[in-house]
Design an enzyme around this catalytic site. Structure first.
Site, PDB file in Angstrom:
ATOM      1  N   GLU A  19     -16.879 -17.681 -16.574  1.00 26.73           N
ATOM      2  CA  GLU A  19     -15.733 -17.764 -15.663  1.00 26.73           C
ATOM      3  C   GLU A  19     -15.806 -18.988 -14.746  1.00 26.73           C
ATOM      4  O   GLU A  19     -15.174 -19.020 -13.690  1.00 26.73           O
ATOM      5  CB  GLU A  19     -15.645 -16.482 -14.833  1.00 26.73           C
ATOM      6  N   SER A 145     -12.505 -11.293 -16.021  1.00 25.99           N
ATOM      7  CA  SER A 145     -11.348 -12.109 -16.421  1.00 25.99           C
ATOM      8  C   SER A 145     -10.861 -11.799 -17.832  1.00 25.99           C
ATOM      9  O   SER A 145     -10.244 -12.642 -18.488  1.00 25.99           O
ATOM     10  CB  SER A 145     -11.672 -13.607 -16.294  1.00 25.99           C
ATOM     11  N   TYR A 211      -4.237 -15.996 -15.420  1.00 24.44           N
ATOM     12  CA  TYR A 211      -4.465 -17.296 -14.808  1.00 24.44           C
ATOM     13  C   TYR A 211      -3.499 -18.404 -15.233  1.00 24.44           C
ATOM     14  O   TYR A 211      -3.405 -19.427 -14.564  1.00 24.44           O
ATOM     15  CB  TYR A 211      -5.899 -17.766 -15.107  1.00 24.44           C
ATOM     16  N   ARG A 250     -11.976  -5.659  -5.162  1.00 24.41           N
ATOM     17  CA  ARG A 250     -10.698  -5.266  -5.762  1.00 24.41           C
ATOM     18  C   ARG A 250     -10.953  -4.275  -6.887  1.00 24.41           C
ATOM     19  O   ARG A 250     -11.752  -4.528  -7.786  1.00 24.41           O
ATOM     20  CB  ARG A 250      -9.965  -6.492  -6.327  1.00 24.41           C
ATOM     21  N   ASP A 252      -9.322  -2.192 -10.101  1.00 29.09           N
ATOM     22  CA  ASP A 252      -8.240  -2.216 -11.082  1.00 29.09           C
ATOM     23  C   ASP A 252      -8.079  -0.812 -11.651  1.00 29.09           C
ATOM     24  O   ASP A 252      -9.080  -0.163 -11.995  1.00 29.09           O
ATOM     25  CB  ASP A 252      -8.549  -3.205 -12.208  1.00 29.09           C
ATOM     26  N   GLU A 265     -12.296  -0.823 -13.355  1.00 30.92           N
ATOM     27  CA  GLU A 265     -13.456  -1.598 -12.930  1.00 30.92           C
ATOM     28  C   GLU A 265     -13.321  -1.981 -11.469  1.00 30.92           C
ATOM     29  O   GLU A 265     -12.246  -1.886 -10.874  1.00 30.92           O
ATOM     30  CB  GLU A 265     -13.628  -2.855 -13.783  1.00 30.92           C
ATOM     31  N   ASN A 267     -14.239  -5.201  -8.861  1.00 30.90           N
ATOM     32  CA  ASN A 267     -14.577  -6.618  -8.750  1.00 30.90           C
ATOM     33  C   ASN A 267     -15.120  -6.900  -7.359  1.00 30.90           C
ATOM     34  O   ASN A 267     -14.434  -6.649  -6.368  1.00 30.90           O
ATOM     35  CB  ASN A 267     -13.333  -7.483  -8.994  1.00 30.90           C
ATOM     36  N   GLY A 271     -10.904 -13.109  -7.805  1.00 25.75           N
ATOM     37  CA  GLY A 271     -10.322 -14.440  -7.846  1.00 25.75           C
ATOM     38  C   GLY A 271      -9.564 -14.776  -6.569  1.00 25.75           C
ATOM     39  O   GLY A 271      -8.991 -13.914  -5.916  1.00 25.75           O
TER      40      GLY A 271
END
Length: 303
Positions: A19, A145, A211, A250, A252, A265, A267, A271
């Site tokens: 990443e 990602s 992205y 964060r 998800d 998951e 994070n 990002g």
């Protein structure tokens, strides 16, 4: 805190993970925002500099994604040097990076997560397809990602999807596909920020949708009734805290057609690009990008 109270700040970005390119974008944005806020912030790419050089800094903002940045390794090095850093500690970072072990902890704590099977070369792939149903998701356990991730529509495509994921990680998950709406819940300190609903014409919310694409829709306010959003925010905060996470992060999740949530998951270094979700949620909560990065830096810690 005032800008001068932070001292000399290193913004870690780039690194050696898959990443790297996303991290370069995140770090560049964070660095510019901190400097705009008057913080004495400097770029630091651990792929190009010795970590011992960090001893010259008073505080570190981690904008690294993936291995060697989000998995507890850099956190351990900073702990040894006694330098305050942003985000979760060693244990929580390592756990959250490992989707398999995160799911086991969530299951034990009553946090709903999709059913799954660990895949190996010896797996009976047809049996997995029958057990989890089709379509299903295949993903490396420790990549972010959506790297190496596939949506499998046919049983005969499951083994090739496994082989793709196995190029990125020795642990590979096949996961029940949840039909419904996708959301993300950002955490800042002890608060869950407004939820964002994600809509993409892609097969799933893949790397390109995250992205590069301009056709991904980010819906915030998310459209849920307030009491429903509050319940999901509370559950996201519990999912964050039960792993031992802190600072910011964060979650998800999917919400199926019956309204049941499934956490996918966590994070711990999300990002911070122009397509990123935490800054969008922060804006909805009344925080500018500059205010967000300064607040994250305020939450930096050791141990």
């Amino acid at each position: 805190m005032t800008a001068d109270q932070f001292g000399k700040v290193a913004v870690l970005f780039g690194g050696r993970s898959a990443e790297r390119e996303v991290s370069l974008k995140s770090g560049t944005a964070v660095l510019a925002a901190l400097q705009k806020s008057g913080v004495d912030a400097h770029a630091f790419d651990p792929a190009e500099r010795e970590l011992s050089e960090l001893k010259a800094f008073d505080r570190v903002f981690i904008a690294l994604h993936g291995r060697y940045g989000e998995d507890g390794t850099i956190q351990g090095a900073l702990e040894l040097m006694g330098i305050p850093y942003t985000g979760s500690g060693v244990l929580a970072s390592a756990l959250a990076m490992d989707k398999w072990r995160t799911k086991m902890i969530w299951q034990s704590a009553g946090i709903p997560t999709p059913r799954y099977v660990l895949l190996t070369e010896q797996t009976d792939f047809d049996a997995v397809a029958r057990e989890l149903g089709l379509p299903l998701m295949v993903k490396p356990a420790s990549e972010g990602s959506s790297i190496g991730m596939s949506k499998v529509m046919r049983a005969e495509d499951l083994k090739p999807a496994y082989e793709l994921a196995a190029r990125h990680d020795r642990l590979v998950l096949a996961e029940q596909f949840v039909r419904g709406a996708e959301y993300t819940a950002s955490i800042l300190g002890e608060q869950a920020l407004p939820l964002i609903q994600l809509e993409t014409p892609h097969t799933f919310y893949d790397y390109d949708a995250k992205y590069l694409a301009n056709d991904t829709r980010y819906i915030c306010p998310c459209g849920l009734p307030p009491e429903r959003e509050w319940a999901l925010q509370a559950l996201a905060l519990k999912a964050f805290q039960i792993i031992g996470c802190r600072g910011w992060g964060r979650a998800d999740l999917m919400v199926d057609e019956n309204g049941t949530p499934y956490f996918l998951e966590m994070n711990t270094a999300p990002g911070m690009t122009d397509h990123s979700l935490v800054p969008m949620a922060a804006r909805q909560a009344g925080l500018s990008f500059e205010q967000l990065v300064v607040r994250i830096l305020e939450l930096a810690h050791v141990g």
